[in-house]
Design an enzyme around this catalytic site. Structure first.
Site, PDB file in Angstrom:
ATOM      1  N   GLN A  27      46.555  74.560  56.034  1.00 50.66           N
ATOM      2  CA  GLN A  27      47.785  75.341  55.805  1.00 50.66           C
ATOM      3  C   GLN A  27      47.560  76.397  54.727  1.00 50.66           C
ATOM      4  OE1 GLN A  27      51.202  72.766  55.118  1.00 50.66           O
ATOM      5  NE2 GLN A  27      50.680  71.495  56.880  1.00 50.66           N
ATOM      6  N   HIS A  51      55.280  67.434  55.723  1.00 47.12           N
ATOM      7  CA  HIS A  51      54.814  66.928  54.434  1.00 47.12           C
ATOM      8  C   HIS A  51      55.302  67.925  53.385  1.00 47.12           C
ATOM      9  CE1 HIS A  51      52.525  64.454  51.876  1.00 47.12           C
ATOM     10  NE2 HIS A  51      51.302  64.845  52.126  1.00 47.12           N
ATOM     11  N   GLY A 102      50.668  60.154  63.703  1.00 46.94           N
ATOM     12  CA  GLY A 102      51.071  60.906  64.893  1.00 46.94           C
ATOM     13  C   GLY A 102      50.829  60.113  66.172  1.00 46.94           C
ATOM     14  N   GLU A 156      50.142  56.184  50.724  1.00 45.02           N
ATOM     15  CA  GLU A 156      48.871  56.134  51.468  1.00 45.02           C
ATOM     16  C   GLU A 156      47.698  55.758  50.561  1.00 45.02           C
ATOM     17  OE1 GLU A 156      49.178  59.988  53.143  1.00 45.02           O
ATOM     18  OE2 GLU A 156      48.419  61.029  51.369  1.00 45.02           O
ATOM     19  N   GLU A 208      39.671  35.162  57.586  1.00 43.76           N
ATOM     20  CA  GLU A 208      40.616  34.744  56.550  1.00 43.76           C
ATOM     21  C   GLU A 208      41.207  35.936  55.793  1.00 43.76           C
ATOM     22  OE1 GLU A 208      42.787  32.049  55.806  1.00 43.76           O
ATOM     23  OE2 GLU A 208      40.961  31.125  56.576  1.00 43.76           O
ATOM     24  N   GLU A 250      43.399  37.384  60.585  1.00 40.16           N
ATOM     25  CA  GLU A 250      44.631  36.580  60.557  1.00 40.16           C
ATOM     26  C   GLU A 250      45.823  37.444  60.145  1.00 40.16           C
ATOM     27  OE1 GLU A 250      44.313  32.837  58.504  1.00 40.16           O
ATOM     28  OE2 GLU A 250      46.487  32.616  58.362  1.00 40.16           O
TER      29      GLU A 250
END
Ligand SMILES: NC(=O)c1ccc[n+]([C@@H]2O[C@H](COP(=O)([O-])OP(=O)(O)OC[C@H]3O[C@@H](n4cnc5c(N)ncnc54)[C@H](OP(=O)(O)O)[C@@H]3O)[C@@H](O)[C@H]2O)c1
Length: 351
Positions: A103, A124, A153, A212, A244, A248
């Site tokens: 951008q 954003h 997305g 994030e 573990e 799981e």
């Protein structure tokens, strides 16, 4: 708009009951939405809008995988698929969905293409909130709006196809036309948001960068690795350590947390797990709090965004990134992960 009680705090939210898809179509009836960038968010939002009956064109630099993907998704060169500059000129709502560093690189070109009354749309808050670093300052005669899906997305698209949605925040930075809010909500509904909640460009980017780097990816990756390494150090096999730590979680527990919440999880695990989890959760919380404080300070002060722009704009960015990613991919832990996944019954059947 509905006022909903979130754990005792009243918040405004918008769903497709308060702002229907039909309303969105009417608001956007005379608009052409130009989706600039066909990376991760671009395809999800463009395809959902197209399926919802909105006029969508895509702007993408030619010659790469993203261009080819747009073609294979049914966008036709010269009709609905154009180079970035031309799409920006043709659109009335310009969705700026290049990578955040992209951008910055393309802003001088895109800025020239904006016409009075256009809406410049972001997913954003980065480019606007950190304008001192990005130099992205839109002209006064356009709307500047945001809808930020709180998911990849890819799930913006797959949840839409499953009849579900991804929740999105929305914000209005500049309302030149007086229509900025209805345009924002219309696009927010048309891209398939589960529900929309208000924010500002600043709050969106501050929470997103924290999330994030924190629980969503960075912290999760770090604590998974710490536990895996601990178990390996004490003689547990890769299979045991990985099952573990990761398998799981992803195949069982986090799904239940998604469906019912951690409060339910704590109440519905074995009494042995329950005692331990109740005792250790506050200790982990207190141990990571100083690190989270440092993270949030770095986000607010611009340290994080500066690093992103510097690193992601480097000419050898992709090669350097690949080296880092390969270290993770080739680690014993994630190689074990690949093997564990290949042994899932549904994957064995496919062999
Ligand atoms: N990833 C997500 O799911 C997600 C979630 C919420 C919000 N967002 C936001 O949505 C926006 C788009 O993110 P994204 O993850 O979709 O980005 P991305 O996957 O990194 O998309 C990159 C797009 O930008 C193009 N691009 C990059 N640098 C360029 C340059 N210098 N000149 C021209 N084109 C360039 C790429 O073209 P090539 O393919 O040709 O390189 C591609 O079309 C960002 O503001 C991001 O923060 C993303």
């Amino acid at each position: 708009m509905a006022n909903i009680n979130f754990g005792g705090v009243m918040e405004e939210v918008i769903t497709s009951e308060e702002f229907t898809l039909q309303q969105a179509r009417e608001v956007l009836a005379n608009e052409t939405v130009a989706v600039l960038g066909y990376g991760v968010q671009g395809p999800g939002q463009a395809l959902n809008m197209r399926d919802n009956g909105i006029r969508v064109i895509v702007g993408q630099r030619e010659g790469g995988q993203s261009w080819d993907k747009a073609v294979s998704d049914g966008f036709v060169p010269g009709e609905t698929l154009f180079p970035i500059e031309e799409a920006a000129r043709r659109g009335t709502i310009i969705q700026y969905l290049l990578s955040d560093a992209g951008q910055v690189a393309r802003w001088p070109v895109v800025k020239k293409c904006l016409n009075e009354g256009n809406a410049l749309y972001f997913s954003h808050g980065f480019s606007i909130a950190y304008k001192d670093q990005t130099d992205i300052v839109p002209p006064d005669n356009v709307d500047v709006i945001l809808v930020a899906p709180k998911g990849s997305g890819r799930t913006v698209r797959t949840n839409f196809l499953d009849g579900s949605g991804i929740n999105s925040s929305f914000a209005i930075h500049q309302d030149f036309t007086g229509r900025a809010r209805e345009r924002t909500l219309a696009v927010g509904i048309a891209v398939g948001s589960g529900y929309l909640f208000p924010t500002t460009f600043e709050k969106e980017v501050h929470s997103d960068l924290t999330g994030e780097r924190g629980v969503l990816i960075g912290c999760l990756a770090g604590v998974m690795e710490a536990q895996y390494n601990l178990l390996r150090k004490h003689g547990h096999s890769p299979s045991e350590a990985f099952n573990e730590t990761v398998e799981e979680l992803t195949q069982s527990l986090i799904r239940l947390v998604g469906e019912n919440g951690m409060d339910w999880m704590m109440a519905n695990c074995s009494t042995t797990a329950q005692r331990g989890a109740l005792d250790w959760a506050p200790r982990f919380r207190d141990a990571v709090t100083p690190l989270f404080n440092e993270l949030y300070e770095n986000v607010i002060s611009g340290v994080e965004t500066k690093r992103v722009l510097e690193k992601n704009s480097a000419p050898d960015y992709r090669q350097q990134l690949q080296k880092e990613l390969d270290v993770i991919k080739n680690s014993e832990m994630w190689q074990t992960g690949a093997t564990v996944r290949s042994l899932r019954p549904e994957n064995r059947k496919a062999l």
